[in-house]
Design an enzyme around this catalytic site. Structure first.
Site, PDB file in Angstrom:
ATOM      1  N   LYS A  76     -79.131 -16.713   8.251  1.00 19.75           N
ATOM      2  CA  LYS A  76     -80.273 -16.551   7.356  1.00 19.75           C
ATOM      3  C   LYS A  76     -79.879 -15.599   6.231  1.00 19.75           C
ATOM      4  CE  LYS A  76     -85.249 -15.434   7.902  1.00 19.75           C
ATOM      5  NZ  LYS A  76     -86.263 -15.101   8.935  1.00 19.75           N
ATOM      6  N   SER A 152     -89.997 -18.021   9.237  1.00 19.76           N
ATOM      7  CA  SER A 152     -89.278 -17.949   7.981  1.00 19.76           C
ATOM      8  C   SER A 152     -87.806 -18.352   8.078  1.00 19.76           C
ATOM      9  CB  SER A 152     -89.358 -16.522   7.422  1.00 19.76           C
ATOM     10  OG  SER A 152     -88.751 -15.584   8.294  1.00 19.76           O
ATOM     11  N   SER A 176     -90.724 -16.029  13.438  1.00 18.62           N
ATOM     12  CA  SER A 176     -89.829 -16.691  12.497  1.00 18.62           C
ATOM     13  C   SER A 176     -88.574 -17.299  13.100  1.00 18.62           C
ATOM     14  CB  SER A 176     -89.432 -15.717  11.379  1.00 18.62           C
ATOM     15  OG  SER A 176     -90.546 -15.444  10.562  1.00 18.62           O
TER      16      SER A 176
END
Length: 461
Positions: A76, A152, A176
């Site tokens: 990420k 996310s 997330s």
């Protein structure tokens, strides 16, 4: 123990494939498929080729290779990687200087021989559940390109689901890791709060932030988790607990006491979510249903803490760079910066009360089952959905079932199930397998047993 990730590592270690050949095949697959998925925001090709070549050179010299030698992975884009700018999904960060060193977890995977191929799409500053990023574009669900990947950490889950890489790292503050794992149909782990160090990751909410891996099976997830463990003096939340490897425990025949979380978690579950829980409960012989009475209050506490801490973190730059922030989050950040301290103190009291209530449940059970998302992946751009007879905002509601659990810091493994109902029958919906603090082994063992029962699986695209 069969695992796509471990099988690949074994092939490289045995000389059946070279790390460099695996890398070039991975990069070619990303270039072809990621135009559809939009998982990656950048590729680290030069670094990856150096790392792969170093693995091949070590093998040529007859050296013993580390456990994940040559295995490609991605992170990420809130993880620091040396000489790269850490975007955290935000345009406002693009002009920042490059990171001077790798985040702790990236360094640990590097030491384990894994090969970093790039950075992955996410909601701006991790404030969202859909990865519909205004700056870098929406991440598309590999099982249906018109649907969200969740967030996310949407790019992290979609990259594994789409077969681009076998391992990724994400973060989980309010869901997330678990939301995108559920919607993309992969395995994801949110460890106990404080278990994995966060040093070198862009913060969102210091009181709630967790980091964790994604993989296509429980064994791969456990193997990665084992290599990521360990204290870090630079992260004050990361305790000095001893390493507790879990991969070997996945072969254990020890019994697990399992119950279903009802009440709040059943109320906010759509038909696919209820079906997924029933499937998991049958496979794990969970006949009892229990309730976490403070679940709604825990979610409310998470909202207050999230708003206050994230607002304080971004307050100064919101004043000077408001237009750089995306519309999905900037007004919430401004509002959060105005939350009174007394509200945060009360939210932390509610959090502690709910934690004690959860601890009482673990006196009788090792694992609690709850749906990970209330519904399968919605169409990109969806503004509202209907649950329990109410019309709710779609983006925030994807975290209805994860937020109360992350507020308590409990370890959770998401196992991908396929409820197969109606027009969404082609889409996965995961279950949360929730364990007592520091008992990641229990939730991963439950996930493994769902795999063995043929209930949980990452389906190839």
């Amino acid at each position: 123990m069969n695992s796509a990730l471990l099988d690949l590592a074994r092939q490289i270690r045995n000389g059946e494939r070279s790390a460099s050949a695996v890398l070039e095949a991975t990069l070619a697959r990303i270039r072809t498929a990621d135009a559809r998925y939009n998982c990656f925001t950048s590729l680290t090709e030069a670094r990856a080729r150096q790392e792969a070549a170093a693995i091949d050179a070590r093998r040529a010299r007859g050296e013993a290779l580390p456990p994940l030698a040559g295995v490609p992975y991605a992170v990420k884009n809130l993880f620091d990687t040396a000489d790269e700018v850490t975007l955290a999904g935000g345009r406002v960060n693009a002009a920042n200087p490059p990171a001077r060193r790798d985040a702790t977890l990236v360094a640990r995977l590097r030491e384990a021989g894994a090969v970093l191929v790039g950075a992955l799409n996410m909601d701006e500053h991790a404030y969202g559940f859909t990865t519909e990023n205004s700056h870098y574009g929406a991440c598309h669900n590999p099982h249906d390109l018109a649907r969200i990947a969740g967030g996310s950490s949407g790019g992290s889950a979609a990259a594994v689901a789409g077969g681009l890489v076998p391992l990724t790292l994400g973060s989980d503050t309010n869901g997330s890791v678990r939301v995108p794992a559920s919607l993309c149909g992969v395995f994801g782990l949110k460890p106990t709060f404080g278990r994995l160090p966060r040093t070198g990751s862009f913060p969102f909410v210091g009181s709630l932030d967790h980091l964790g891996p994604f993989a296509a099976d429980a064994a791969g997830l456990a193997a990665a988790y084992d290599l990521l463990q360990g204290p870090d003096p630079e992260d004050v939340a990361c305790g000095q607990r001893p390493l507790e490897p879990v991969l070997a425990e996945l072969a254990s025949a020890r019994p697990l006491r399992v119950a279903v979380l009802g009440g709040y978690f059943a109320h906010w579950a759509g038909p696919e979510a209820r079906q997924a829980v029933q499937m998991a409960a049958r496979a794990l012989d969970a006949s009892a249903t229990v309730e976490l009475a403070s679940a709604a209050q825990a979610r409310a506490a998470a909202f207050v803490i999230t708003a206050a801490e994230s607002g304080a973190l971004h307050r100064r730059r919101l004043v000077t760079h408001y237009d750089y922030y995306e519309p999905h989050s900037r007004d919430r950040l401004v509002a959060g910066s105005l939350v009174p301290a007394a509200w945060v103190q009360q939210a932390q009291r509610v959090r502690q009360r709910a934690y004690r209530e959860a601890q009482a449940l673990f006196a009788d059970y090792d694992v609690l089952i709850a749906p990970a998302t209330p519904v399968p992946a919605t169409a990109i751009g969806t503004q509202s959905l209907t649950l329990a007879g109410q019309t709710l905002p779609a983006r925030a509601s994807m975290g209805l079932l994860t937020q109360p659990v992350s507020c308590l810091g409990l370890p959770v493994c998401v196992a991908p199930l396929w409820p197969g109902i109606g027009a969404d029958a082609h889409l996965p919906l995961g279950v949360q397998l929730i364990a007592a603090p520091w008992r990641e082994a229990d939730c991963l063992l439950a996930a493994r047993r769902l795999e063995q029962a043929g209930i949980a699986a990452t389906r190839p695209i």
